[in-house]
Design a protein around this motif. Structure first.
Motif, PDB file in Angstrom:
ATOM      1  N   PHE A 262       0.852  -1.187   0.000  1.00  0.00           N
ATOM      2  CA  PHE A 262       0.000   0.000   0.000  1.00  0.00           C
ATOM      3  C   PHE A 262       0.887   1.236   0.000  1.00  0.00           C
ATOM      4  N   SER A 263       0.266   2.390  -0.130  1.00  0.00           N
ATOM      5  CA  SER A 263       1.000   3.657  -0.175  1.00  0.00           C
ATOM      6  C   SER A 263       0.661   4.494   1.050  1.00  0.00           C
ATOM      7  N   GLN A 264       1.474   5.499   1.310  1.00  0.00           N
ATOM      8  CA  GLN A 264       1.221   6.384   2.443  1.00  0.00           C
ATOM      9  C   GLN A 264      -0.029   7.221   2.186  1.00  0.00           C
ATOM     10  N   PHE A 265      -0.789   7.430   3.229  1.00  0.00           N
ATOM     11  CA  PHE A 265      -1.953   8.317   3.150  1.00  0.00           C
ATOM     12  C   PHE A 265      -1.456   9.745   2.958  1.00  0.00           C
ATOM     13  N   PHE A 266      -2.033  10.449   1.983  1.00  0.00           N
ATOM     14  CA  PHE A 266      -1.623  11.827   1.705  1.00  0.00           C
ATOM     15  C   PHE A 266      -2.525  12.789   2.469  1.00  0.00           C
ATOM     16  N   LYS A 346       9.528   4.671  -6.693  1.00  0.00           N
ATOM     17  CA  LYS A 346      10.277   4.538  -5.443  1.00  0.00           C
ATOM     18  C   LYS A 346       9.479   3.667  -4.469  1.00  0.00           C
ATOM     19  N   VAL A 347       9.917   2.440  -4.331  1.00  0.00           N
ATOM     20  CA  VAL A 347       9.217   1.461  -3.504  1.00  0.00           C
ATOM     21  C   VAL A 347      10.180   0.887  -2.480  1.00  0.00           C
ATOM     22  N   THR A 348       9.752   0.867  -1.233  1.00  0.00           N
ATOM     23  CA  THR A 348      10.528   0.199  -0.190  1.00  0.00           C
ATOM     24  C   THR A 348       9.728  -1.025   0.277  1.00  0.00           C
ATOM     25  N   LYS A 349      10.385  -1.908   0.981  1.00  0.00           N
ATOM     26  CA  LYS A 349       9.695  -3.075   1.524  1.00  0.00           C
ATOM     27  C   LYS A 349       9.888  -3.133   3.032  1.00  0.00           C
ATOM     28  N   ILE A 382       6.276  -6.721   2.240  1.00  0.00           N
ATOM     29  CA  ILE A 382       5.334  -6.169   1.270  1.00  0.00           C
ATOM     30  C   ILE A 382       5.858  -4.814   0.792  1.00  0.00           C
ATOM     31  N   PRO A 383       5.481  -4.396  -0.424  1.00  0.00           N
ATOM     32  CA  PRO A 383       5.939  -3.096  -0.932  1.00  0.00           C
ATOM     33  C   PRO A 383       5.185  -1.939  -0.289  1.00  0.00           C
ATOM     34  N   TYR A 384       5.895  -0.851  -0.089  1.00  0.00           N
ATOM     35  CA  TYR A 384       5.323   0.349   0.516  1.00  0.00           C
ATOM     36  C   TYR A 384       5.828   1.559  -0.252  1.00  0.00           C
TER      37      TYR A 384
END
Length: 577
Positions: A262-266, A346-349, A382-384
């Motif tokens: 999932f991605s960070q909430f904006f 740009k993806v971190t895990k 998981i990807p973040y």
């Protein structure tokens, strides 16, 4: 002699125990599934303020329901003048009950301030703690046991909407409520270095008791944002881990399971931390998990706040230094990102603690339903995605000019302590003006508005006569980001997108076709260039060519008779002042 000493110790311990029990909260006195009401919360803080000279409670402005907001301050040095406090100490502000059905922070903060006053936990030397005990008082008074249908406790809680049914965590920019206007006064008065807003999350199921939203680092500003991301957040995560509390970034996955990442909430400026970031304050939203027991959630909220206090106290000078340096990025003639988009490159895990998700036939509907199998926990990478990139930039002007007729805008700017000057006489000023070229409007009501989006403008330089008393808001001030986000119409939470300028979108004057036909004929004869443009448009646009009404309207809108106010944005940029 030994016998007397033992008796004395027993008596002392008994008195100490009685004194401690005197300050038990309703949550502690009950079964761990009860939350204090608004009156009980205020009475509790009044008791602490009466009996501990390190705690003070103050009334701070009205709310929509007519009750005043309070702030409660803990300072071991017994200094409560914020002008003095801000010189030497950091300030951490905790907001509770903005969604009154999510009361974890209300009960946790009562215990936290009590424990600080009693010296039961480490007392900060360089940080003053301030809390708003209950922000959504109207919602807190509207108690029930049903509206948080997915939430495991407490037995009774408040309602999400305030006294006028506003979601206060969507109101920070538009300020439709008294609560928000009072919050702006509190925020300006104390100028917190760190801000925490306590909530309870909805959505997926997973093993964590607590998740967190941190102010989006790119939007906060590279200096302060990177410091928060690389120093403060890892420290908080580690501190909680040592207390056997695993945490994760807010699980921003509602229509899907979190397994795929999932991605960070904006947090745009309508939200609490989006607003506080405009003034270079580090912000966190604590989101405990709805499906965990209330007592566990309160404990986790308590420990997050305690960890944040410890980090702030240990690094208060650096935080204050980084805030000041961060301000320097926002100055006239510098570029400012008005719109952000997720940087999917740009993806971190990170290792995520979840439960296996499955589907089975629904017993309610004709379809299948999602469920999480708690007998099958997992831990997997998981990807973040937490990086955002600029998709629209502007150059910061020297100032914005707001005609005095827009008193509603001026009052909002004043309420947020944006400094200004006024023209001392009628003046011709060269400005950059915007014309609204396109926008979309929501079909559904949202927090009392029908929001605009995808707004586009056309700009031009022109000299305009302004009147004595018109307002000039310089961008050379701490509130520069607030000015930009509210007054630039293409900003996601601009005053334009929140419908403050909808009168400009309505054409006030018109024409009678049969009368204007003669006027249009004369106008085109006198303006051969516009006539040529009309003929070319007929050739290029078959639909236009077959629509005489559209052709006449086109001529009208390209003539001197068309009103200048229609689609003209009435706030102006002064590039050099």
């Amino acid at each position: 002699m030994k016998f007397i000493t033992v008796i004395f110790l027993l008596i002392s311990l008994t008195i100490s125990s009685q004194n401690t029990n005197k300050y038990d909260t309703l949550f502690e006195k009950g079964n761990g599934n009860q939350s204090a009401t608004y009156p009980e919360t205020i009475r509790y803080y009044a008791l602490l303020a009466k009996n501990f000279s390190t705690i003070k409670m103050q009334e701070m402005g009205l709310t929509d329901c007519g009750e005043p907001l309070h702030i409660v301050i803990f300072n071991p040095e017994k200094e409560f003048d914020f002008e003095n406090i801000k010189k030497n100490k950091a300030i951490l502000l905790v907001n509770n009950g903005i969604h009154a059905g999510e009361p974890d922070g209300i009960d946790a903060t009562m215990q936290l301030l009590r424990d600080l006053a009693l010296g039961k936990i480490k007392i900060p030397k360089n940080t003053v703690i301030v809390t708003i005990p209950v922000y959504n008082i109207g919602g807190a008074l509207n108690r029930n046991s049903t509206t948080r249908v997915n939430q495991d406790g407490p037995e009774l809680y408040g309602f999400r909407g305030n006294g006028r049914n506003y979601d206060l965590n969507r109101d920070f920019i538009k300020s439709d409520t008294r609560n928000t206007k009072s919050f702006a006064e509190i925020f300006y008065k104390i100028n917190p270095d760190v801000f925490i807003d306590n909530h309870v999350s909805d959505g997926a199921d997973y093993q964590y008791k607590l998740t967190y939203i941190m102010t989006q680092k790119n939007k906060l500003g590279s200096l302060l944002g990177n410091y928060m991301d690389s120093k403060m957040v890892p420290s908080l995560v580690l501190a909680l881990k040592k207390k056997n509390i695993e945490v994760t970034p807010y699980v921003n996955a509602f229509n899907e399971t979190p397994d795929n990442g999932f991605s960070q909430f904006f947090d745009s400026p309508r939200y609490s931390t989006g607003y506080t970031s405009l003034f270079n304050t580090i912000g966190f939203v604590v989101e405990t998990h709805m499906l965990k027991k209330y007592a566990e959630r309160v404990k986790a909220t308590y420990e997050f706040m305690d960890a944040a206090i410890y980090f702030t106290d240990s690094n208060y000078q650096k935080i204050k230094e980084m805030r000041l340096k961060n301000e320097e990025q926002y100055a006239p003639e510098k570029s400012y990102t008005l719109k952000w988009e997720l940087d999917t490159t740009k993806v971190t895990k990170f290792s995520f603690l979840g439960f296996e998700a499955k589907h089975k036939k629904s017993e309610v509907t004709t379809g299948n339903r999602l469920y999480y199998d708690r007998t099958k926990p997992y831990e997997k990478d998981i990807p973040y995605q937490k990086e955002f990139k600029s998709s629209k930039e502007i150059i910061i002007p020297d100032a914005y000019l707001v005609p005095k007729s827009f008193w509603n805008i001026i009052e909002l700017l004043k309420n947020n302590h944006i400094s200004f000057t006024q023209l001392k006489q009628d003046t011709l000023i060269e400005v950059e003006s915007y014309r609204i070229s396109d926008y979309k409007t929501s079909n559904s009501a949202y927090e009392g508005h029908y929001l605009h989006k995808d707004t586009k403008t056309i700009s031009k330089m022109e000299k305009i006569a302004f009147s004595k008393g018109d307002f000039i808001f310089s961008t050379k001030q701490k509130g520069v980001k607030y000015l930009i986000e509210t007054l630039e119409p293409e900003g996601i939470d601009s005053f334009f997108n929140w419908n403050f300028f909808d009168t400009m979108l309505q054409q006030k004057e018109g024409y009678s076709d049969y009368v204007f036909e003669d006027t249009a004929t004369k106008f085109l004869k006198e303006n051969p260039k516009i006539l040529a443009e009309l003929e070319q448009k007929k050739l290029d646009d078959p639909v236009f060519r077959e629509n005489p009404d559209a052709q006449l309207d086109w001529v009208y809108k390209h003539s001197v008779y068309y009103e200048k106010a229609h689609l003209q944005y009435p706030i102006y940029r002064i590039l050099h002042y």
